[in-house]
Design an enzyme around this catalytic site. Structure first.
Site, PDB file in Angstrom:
ATOM      1  N   ALA A  11      68.192  37.600  58.647  1.00 50.03           N
ATOM      2  CA  ALA A  11      68.859  38.849  58.287  1.00 50.03           C
ATOM      3  C   ALA A  11      68.831  39.729  59.530  1.00 50.03           C
ATOM      4  O   ALA A  11      67.945  39.578  60.380  1.00 50.03           O
ATOM      5  CB  ALA A  11      68.111  39.517  57.152  1.00 50.03           C
TER       6      ALA A  11
ATOM      7  N   GLY B 198      66.604  34.649  56.653  1.00 52.46           N
ATOM      8  CA  GLY B 198      67.839  34.555  55.855  1.00 52.46           C
ATOM      9  C   GLY B 198      68.706  33.356  56.231  1.00 52.46           C
ATOM     10  O   GLY B 198      69.485  32.871  55.410  1.00 52.46           O
TER      11      GLY B 198
ATOM     12  N   GLU C  18      67.186  30.549  54.430  1.00 55.02           N
ATOM     13  CA  GLU C  18      67.443  30.824  53.008  1.00 55.02           C
ATOM     14  C   GLU C  18      68.894  30.487  52.643  1.00 55.02           C
ATOM     15  O   GLU C  18      69.161  29.966  51.566  1.00 55.02           O
ATOM     16  CB  GLU C  18      67.095  32.285  52.685  1.00 55.02           C
TER      17      GLU C  18
ATOM     18  N   GLU D 107      59.224  35.950  58.134  1.00 58.20           N
ATOM     19  CA  GLU D 107      59.218  37.339  57.651  1.00 58.20           C
ATOM     20  C   GLU D 107      57.855  38.025  57.718  1.00 58.20           C
ATOM     21  O   GLU D 107      57.765  39.212  58.002  1.00 58.20           O
ATOM     22  CB  GLU D 107      59.756  37.407  56.207  1.00 58.20           C
TER      23      GLU D 107
END
Ligand code: COA
Length: 260
Positions: free
Chosen positions: A66, A112, A115, A135
């Site tokens: 992200a 992300g 993911e 993260e």
């Protein structure tokens, strides 16, 4: 449709969606997530698209996570909303598409990025790929489904080690873990994904979409996957694809599925 952060092109039944922010290692900012939603939705509704392949542009990254610059000053409320919206628009959305989605992981797939790859129906990787959920090194946890899908794919112990260490694994370790199905060279990655897509396309797209539903059922909402399988299995008997598939077998010819 014109996008700022992604490319989408279709050929021979395959729509390839490429995340195209190479200078930011294809990090997922808000706009990119919205554009990906649109592109996946369009491809899923396109009758000519039988398989979707998602990859990253450049030689370095699939997606490096992200976009950290967008959430660095978020409040508790904003953080929760970021995860909820992202899961709804992209990660859950991709997992539940009726069109098969293959992730072609061509470099870093972090946070992300991993993911997103895990939300796809399966993954192939190039030998330079590196995967991880870093993260906790930022003081946060995976928020786009990583704490759920990584244990599903590699087992709880391996998932927790990866999450807790914020470490990265290479492509061969990911293969060994079952996180990716195949590893190949960078040059061969897209041709390999295309070859697998061609094999998928020979089969009934209607039956495939029902298989996706049945497989996914077990992983969500406490649904009984066996019950969902029975429901989807039964539905197949009302499809033109089923009539064609069984007739073709009995008539000793190749099936030509109408996709209905
Ligand atoms: N969000 C925002 N920008 C990112 C990013 C992310 N997740 N990942 C990389 N970038 C940007 C960098 O800030 C840099 O931008 P700049 O040139 O404007 O400074 C550019 O992409 C290139 O990255 P850089 O760090 O210089 O490349 P590198 O080869 O030295 O390192 C990584 C590669 C993947 C190890 C490193 O970029 C990294 O750790 N990224 C963050 C990974 C992460 O924590 N993801 C989870 C987010 S929740």
């Amino acid at each position: 449709m014109n996008y700022n952060n992604i490319l989408s092109s279709s050929e021979n039944g395959i729509t390839t969606i490429t995340i195209n922010r190479p200078n930011k290692l294809n990090a997922l900012n808000k706009e990119t997530i919205h554009e990906l939603h649109e592109a996946f939705d369009d491809a899923n509704n396109d009758k000519n698209t039988k398989v979707i392949i998602v990859t990253g542009s450049g030689e370095k990254a699939f997606v490096a996570g992200a976009d950290i610059s967008e959430f660095a000053d978020f409040s508790v409320e904003n953080g929760g909303k970021l995860a909820a919206k992202g899961q709804e628009l992209l990660f859950d959305f991709v997992e539940n598409l009726s069109t098969p989605v293959i992730a072609a992981v061509n470099g870093f797939a972090l946070g992300g990025g991993l993911e997103l790859a895990m939300a796809c129906h399966f993954r192939v990787a190039s030998d330079n790929a590196k995967m991880g959920l870093p993260e906790v090194s930022l003081g946060v946890i995976p928020g786009y489904g990583g704490t759920q899908r990584l244990p599903q794919l590699v087992g709880k112990g391996r998932a927790l080690e990866l999450v807790m260490t914020a470490g990265m694994i290479d492509a061969n370790t990911a293969l060994n873990y079952g996180l990716v199905n195949h590893v190949t060279t960078q040059e061969e990655l897209m041709p390999l994904a295309g070859k697998i897509a061609s094999k998928i396309m020979r089969n009934s797209s209607v039956a495939i979409s029902k298989a996706i539903k049945a497989v996914n059922a077990n992983y969500k909402d406490g649904k009984d996957g066996y019950k969902e399988e029975i429901k989807q299995f039964g539905k197949c008997f009302g499809t033109e694809d089923f009539k064609e598939g069984t007739s073709a077998f009995l008539e000793k010819r190749k099936a030509n599925f109408p996709g209905k």
